[in-house]
Design an enzyme around this catalytic site. Structure first.
Site, short mmCIF file in Angstrom:
data_model
loop_
_atom_site.label_atom_id
_atom_site.label_comp_id
_atom_site.label_asym_id
_atom_site.label_seq_id
_atom_site.Cartn_x
_atom_site.Cartn_y
_atom_site.Cartn_z
N CYS A 8 74.25 13.59 -123.39
CA CYS A 8 74.65 13.20 -123.96
C CYS A 8 76.44 13.88 -124.27
CB CYS A 8 74.14 13.17 -125.08
SG CYS A 8 74.26 14.65 -126.33
N ARG A 14 71.62 12.74 -129.18
CA ARG A 14 70.78 11.54 -128.39
C ARG A 14 70.49 12.54 -127.26
NH1 ARG A 14 76.56 8.62 -126.53
NH2 ARG A 14 76.81 10.34 -126.82
N ASP A 122 76.45 6.43 -130.05
CA ASP A 122 76.28 7.74 -130.10
C ASP A 122 76.47 7.66 -132.22
OD1 ASP A 122 76.91 10.19 -131.47
OD2 ASP A 122 78.79 10.36 -130.01
P1 4NP Z 1 75.65 13.51 -128.71
O1 4NP Z 1 77.18 12.69 -130.29
O2 4NP Z 1 76.83 13.15 -127.77
O3 4NP Z 1 74.36 12.16 -129.18
O4 4NP Z 1 74.98 15.34 -128.73
C1 4NP Z 1 77.78 13.99 -130.44
C2 4NP Z 1 77.41 15.23 -131.45
C3 4NP Z 1 78.98 15.88 -131.10
C4 4NP Z 1 80.02 15.26 -130.90
C5 4NP Z 1 79.69 14.29 -131.05
C6 4NP Z 1 78.82 13.15 -130.18
N1 4NP Z 1 81.49 15.72 -131.79
O5 4NP Z 1 82.28 15.47 -131.22
O6 4NP Z 1 80.81 17.50 -132.00
#
Ligand code: 4NP
Length: 154
Positions: A8, A14, A122
């Protein structure tokens, strides 16, 4: 040994869920599962506490995972690379060296033909219910993946 990587953006919401869920459904002597993020924002961090909590409520322990960034050598280490959304797909494919690398990259929800929207949303800026929804999408996809893989490797 078949190796599967879940990817991800941050590797804290995710893909740690996808990693833990699939790992819980496959025999560890024949399958290696890992996860990574296309961004480096959270390198070394544990999964988001809401992902840990939703996984725990379904008897999946992801609390010991640590975020890392996707790297080109992952194309050599892994047989299948499942991404959560189209943006992850583009970011991973940008690092591919040849068509064989690209062929390993798949949107995880493509395995579920009854779902039309292939994006795992997300949940980072969302609520606990968003994490539950992500868990449910990934649990269904990982059920299909584990059945497919265990049939194939018999
Ligand atoms: P992930 O979610 O891609 O599902 O782990 C996110 C976690 C952190 C961030 C963006 C998406 N961030 O911008 O820090």
């Amino acid at each position: 040994m078949t190796s599967i990587l879940m990817v991800c953006l941050g590797n804290i919401c995710r893909s740690p869920l996808a990693h833990g869920i699939l790992e819980s459904k496959l025999p560890s002597d024949r399958f290696y599962v890992d996860s990574a993020g296309t961004a480096g924002y959270h390198i070394g961090d544990r999964p988001d506490h809401r992902s840990i909590a939703v996984a725990k409520s379904h008897n999946v322990d992801i609390s010991r995972q640590q975020a890392r960034q996707f790297q080109t050598s992952d194309f050599d280490t892994f047989d299948i690379i499942y991404v959560m959304d189209h943006s992850n797909f583009e970011n991973v494919v940008k690092l591919a060296r040849h068509t064989k690398d690209i062929a390993k990259v798949k949107l995880i929800l493509e395995v579920n033909q009854s779902i039309t929207n292939k994006r795992v949303p997300d949940p980072y800026y969302g609520e606990m219910s968003d994490f539950e929804h992500v868990f449910s999408l990934l649990n269904n996809a990982c059920d299909i993946i584990s059945k497919k893989l265990t049939r194939k490797s018999l």
